[in-house]
Design a protein around this motif. Structure first.
Motif, PDB file in Angstrom:
ATOM      1  N   PHE A 230     -36.714  -3.700  91.361  1.00 24.69           N
ATOM      2  CA  PHE A 230     -37.594  -3.403  92.342  1.00 24.69           C
ATOM      3  C   PHE A 230     -37.981  -4.762  93.245  1.00 24.69           C
ATOM      4  O   PHE A 230     -37.810  -5.593  92.604  1.00 24.69           O
ATOM      5  N   ILE A 231     -37.887  -4.597  94.574  1.00 21.95           N
ATOM      6  CA  ILE A 231     -38.044  -5.781  95.506  1.00 21.95           C
ATOM      7  C   ILE A 231     -39.323  -5.350  96.272  1.00 21.95           C
ATOM      8  O   ILE A 231     -39.042  -4.417  97.065  1.00 21.95           O
ATOM      9  N   ARG A 232     -40.296  -6.243  96.170  1.00 20.03           N
ATOM     10  CA  ARG A 232     -41.458  -5.777  97.326  1.00 20.03           C
ATOM     11  C   ARG A 232     -41.237  -5.985  98.645  1.00 20.03           C
ATOM     12  O   ARG A 232     -40.375  -7.062  98.801  1.00 20.03           O
ATOM     13  N   ALA A 233     -42.064  -5.596  99.381  1.00 16.95           N
ATOM     14  CA  ALA A 233     -41.988  -5.990 100.985  1.00 16.95           C
ATOM     15  C   ALA A 233     -42.559  -7.650 101.113  1.00 16.95           C
ATOM     16  O   ALA A 233     -43.668  -7.536 100.574  1.00 16.95           O
ATOM     17  N   PRO A 234     -41.571  -8.231 101.436  1.00 18.38           N
ATOM     18  CA  PRO A 234     -42.183  -9.740 101.534  1.00 18.38           C
ATOM     19  C   PRO A 234     -43.225  -9.872 102.704  1.00 18.38           C
ATOM     20  O   PRO A 234     -43.419  -9.146 103.674  1.00 18.38           O
ATOM     21  N   ASP A 235     -43.890 -11.049 102.615  1.00 14.96           N
ATOM     22  CA  ASP A 235     -44.780 -11.440 103.627  1.00 14.96           C
ATOM     23  C   ASP A 235     -43.991 -11.851 104.832  1.00 14.96           C
ATOM     24  O   ASP A 235     -42.797 -12.283 104.681  1.00 14.96           O
ATOM     25  N   GLY A 236     -44.836 -11.796 106.360  1.00 16.69           N
ATOM     26  CA  GLY A 236     -44.038 -12.220 107.444  1.00 16.69           C
ATOM     27  C   GLY A 236     -42.818 -11.350 108.025  1.00 16.69           C
ATOM     28  O   GLY A 236     -42.856 -10.224 107.514  1.00 16.69           O
ATOM     29  N   ASP A 237     -42.511 -11.520 108.865  1.00 17.74           N
ATOM     30  CA  ASP A 237     -41.535 -10.626 109.758  1.00 17.74           C
ATOM     31  C   ASP A 237     -40.128 -10.897 109.775  1.00 17.74           C
ATOM     32  O   ASP A 237     -39.270 -10.251 110.119  1.00 17.74           O
ATOM     33  N   GLY A 238     -39.693 -11.994 108.701  1.00 15.52           N
ATOM     34  CA  GLY A 238     -38.324 -12.242 108.688  1.00 15.52           C
ATOM     35  C   GLY A 238     -37.626 -11.230 107.670  1.00 15.52           C
ATOM     36  O   GLY A 238     -38.401 -10.384 107.502  1.00 15.52           O
ATOM     37  N   PRO A 239     -36.380 -11.307 107.666  1.00 13.58           N
ATOM     38  CA  PRO A 239     -35.396 -10.225 106.929  1.00 13.58           C
ATOM     39  C   PRO A 239     -35.819 -10.516 105.329  1.00 13.58           C
ATOM     40  O   PRO A 239     -36.322 -11.739 105.036  1.00 13.58           O
ATOM     41  N   VAL A 240     -35.404  -9.697 104.677  1.00 18.56           N
ATOM     42  CA  VAL A 240     -35.508  -9.713 103.083  1.00 18.56           C
ATOM     43  C   VAL A 240     -34.248 -10.182 102.490  1.00 18.56           C
ATOM     44  O   VAL A 240     -33.120  -9.783 103.003  1.00 18.56           O
ATOM     45  N   ILE A 241     -34.354 -11.241 101.451  1.00 21.73           N
ATOM     46  CA  ILE A 241     -33.139 -11.857 100.928  1.00 21.73           C
ATOM     47  C   ILE A 241     -33.368 -11.569  99.526  1.00 21.73           C
ATOM     48  O   ILE A 241     -34.442 -11.969  98.802  1.00 21.73           O
TER      49      ILE A 241
END
Length: 407
Positions: free
Chosen positions: A227-238
């Protein structure tokens, strides 16, 4: 003969007028409320239905008369006859057909959804009961289907990853049941730009575009889900996947998740970098050429040799022996730096470098009496001796030849 008897009196009333305005003012699953206009304070009423009669006195005031008939069956038509009564004399009566509300379904649920549609399912009651589905300020009439199975209805042209509230009514003779609400979401859109951004021998770094702050992700591979939560900010998910095997292909499936509903998923095949070649050394050289040697890495592993700004592709040889490659057209008495990469599916290892020098060669004579372990080949013995000589600062371009002799 013109002579009258004593008088006999009789007082009789005319029948009252019939009731006006008789109607069903309300109903639910087990009762119907009737309403009609009051005539006067002297006129009462008799309500007749299902073979029974109910006496209803004239109410005080000037408002309409209201009477609720209870203990009825849901979704049923009843015929009511209402009489006005004055001095025990009934009017001719007026009839009204009215129905109770149908039962609502407690089993409305989501049977399927994708990015642009939601399929709702509920239990059918009978062939006489239709439905009204209400959402986003609009209403849709749905007829009762044939057969005994559940009712399925698909709402389309919806927005991905959005919550919708649906209100369902059962309808019998234009009378609606109590509302049943269900809140469901469409599946989110798949992640865009899903790609491999980096890798080494034991890990792969994946990257994709964020959707929004409400959409998380599930990464699935090798039967494992992360499970990978939505990160803060607008950049890509890594996200980096570790503890992998060098030179191996992996299949990753990425799902977007909104309110526990997954997207259809997007797949990516990615590979780890292969291991660096071992035993990379000079096996021979003269004034214009250098022969390099290293151990084979695997069946599907090729190599790239880099020196002087050029690159040479070298395929994996057949067999299990070492790989040999001769670089020609070199300058005598010149140092060259060679960097060797293992290559698996266009992914290179980190690379290993050696310094080598062209001739003229010289011979260093050494008489060594060595006991060769049974498990060690001559090539492995050469590698071990070269490492020993390097430890004592002998030049790295030394070439060692072993001449075996019996004791």
């Amino acid at each position: 003969m013109n002579v009258r008897s004593r008088a006999v009196n009789i007082t009789v009333a005319t029948a009252p007028t019939i009731v006006e305005g008789l109607r069903a003012s309300d109903q639910d699953e087990s009762s119907i409320t009737l309403q009609w206009n009051k005539i006067n304070n002297s006129t009462s009423f008799v309500l007749q239905f299902n073979g029974s009669e109910t006496f209803i006195s004239s109410p005080d005031g000037f408002g309409p008369v209201t009477h609720t008939v209870s203990s009825l069956t849901a979704g049923t038509r009843y015929t009511f006859t209402l009489f006005s009564v004055f001095e025990g004399i009934r009017s001719s009566g007026v009839q009204l057909d009215a129905v109770t509300a149908p039962r609502n379904t407690e089993a409305v649920r989501t049977s399927d959804q994708d990015e642009s549609s939601i399929t709702l399912q509920w239990n059918k009651i009978n062939n006489s009961t239709s439905f009204v589905l209400q959402f986003n300020g609009s209403e849709t009439n749905i007829s009762s289907p044939d057969g005994d199975g559940p009712v399925n209805y698909t709402v389309s042209s919806l927005t991905a990853g959005t919550r919708y509230t649906f209100i369902l009514y059962h309808v019998f003779m234009n009378v609606r049941s109590r509302a049943v609400n269900i809140t469901v979401a469409t599946a989110p859109a798949n992640a865009d730009s899903f790609r491999q951004s980096d890798q080494d021998e034991s890990s792969i770094t994946l990257q994709w575009s964020k959707i929004n702050n409400s959409t998380s992700f599930v990464l699935q591979f090798n039967g494992i889900q992360t499970f990978i939560r939505a990160p803060d900010g607008d950049g890509p998910v890594i996200h980096t996947v570790s503890f992998l095997t060098a030179g191996t292909r992996y299949t990753f499936t990425l799902y977007s998740v909104f309110e526990n509903i997954r997207s259809s998923g997007v797949q990516l095949e990615a590979v780890t970098a292969p291991k660096n070649p071992e035993g990379f050394r000079v096996s021979e050289q003269d004034e214009t050429s250098i022969t390099l040697q290293w151990n084979k890495v695997g069946i599907n592993i090729s190599f790239v040799l880099q020196f002087n700004g050029t690159e040479t592709n070298i395929r994996a040889p057949d067999g299990d022996g070492p790989v040999k490659h001769t670089v020609t057209s070199l300058t005598a008495r010149t140092n060259y730096t060679f960097t060797l990469f293992s290559v698996f599916e266009n992914v290179r290892s980190s690379g290993v470098s050696i310094l080598a020098t062209t001739g003229p060669n010289y011979v260093l004579g050494m008489n060594l009496r060595l006991k060769l372990p049974i498990t060690m080949s001559e090539s492995e013995l050469e590698d071990a001796l070269i490492e020993l000589l390097r430890k004592y600062n002998l030049p790295p371009q030394i070439t060692l030849k072993i001449i075996s002799s019996k004791p």
